[in-house]
Scaffold this active site. Structure first.
Site: not given
Length: 240
Positions: A99, A116, A118, A145, A201
């Site tokens: 990443c 990140h 999943h 809200e 993903h």
């Protein structure tokens, strides 16, 4: 290849301060694991502090990460090629996160933390958007809200109840790093976004600091779950 000052530069990740990045990243990953966001070694987190980038390793069970597992990059540093990245701490026998260039893209936009996950809810909304709007569609929701937990854009305050939240979606690739160009294109097309969904993903979420990135990630996941349940009931995501 970039020079590595000391692969065991341990002082960079040794601190009794719970707010230090090397302690925050393991704590965040444990929290995310409890939500089901980073199972099976997936996902990751990175924090920028001054001219250093702290990154969780790849291929490690996220709930078991310890401070000594954290990679540290000098910032700024090139995204490509990987060999040009200026690591000043590389844990022995661990792999840098795939990443990394995507995290760097967020930091280049002024972020202080990038997450990140999943998340299953994130994956599901990307599939629902594709079915309803086609591959070019983005996720949109209004009159909820929790939207108030998401910024309008840098220095523009927070979204309001009657605003429509828009999150771009990019297509997945076989290798994580290959998402970078699509992520950056989405950032350019949606300059006020603090998140990008990746179809089938997960999602990348960033914020000005760790607390904002975390709470924005939580707010978005709440909204994605709500959107999936609304879809089951035939309720529109955007109120006309």
């Amino acid at each position: 290849m970039a020079a590595i000052k000391d692969e065991n530069n341990d002082h960079l990740v040794q601190s009794d301060n719970p707010e230090h990045p090397s302690n925050l990243i393991p704590a965040l990953c444990r929290n995310f694991y409890s939500h089901g966001w980073v199972t099976g070694t997936g996902g990751g987190a990175s924090i920028k502090r001054d001219n250093h980038i702290f990154i969780a390793p790849s291929g490690v069970q996220k709930e078991l990460i310890q401070p000594h597992d954290i990679f540290v990059l000098q910032y700024p540093t090139p995204k490509y090629p990987p060999s040009a990245r200026q690591y000043i701490r590389k844990p022995v026998e661990l792999k840098p996160s795939a990443c990394t260039p995507l995290f760097l893209a967020a930091f280049d936009r002024g972020a202080g933390c990038c997450i990140h996950t999943h998340s299953q809810w994130a994956v599901l909304v990307t599939l629902l958007v594709e079915r309803e709007k086609g591959p070019e569609g983005c996720f949109e929701i209004s009159n909820i809200e929790q939207i108030k937990g998401i910024p309008r854009g840098k220095g523009k305050g927070m979204l309001g109840f009657f605003d429509t939240l828009k999150i771009p979606i990019i297509e997945n690739t076989a290798f994580e790093e290959d998402l970078t160009s699509s992520l950056e294109e989405a950032m350019e097309k949606y300059p006020d976004t603090y998140a990008v969904l990746v179809r089938r993903h997960g999602i990348y979420v960033w914020g000005d600091d760790v607390a904002k990135a975390k709470t924005q990630c939580e707010s978005l996941d709440y909204l994605f779950q709500l959107a999936v349940e609304m879809h089951k009931l035939g309720l529109p995501w955007v109120k006309s």
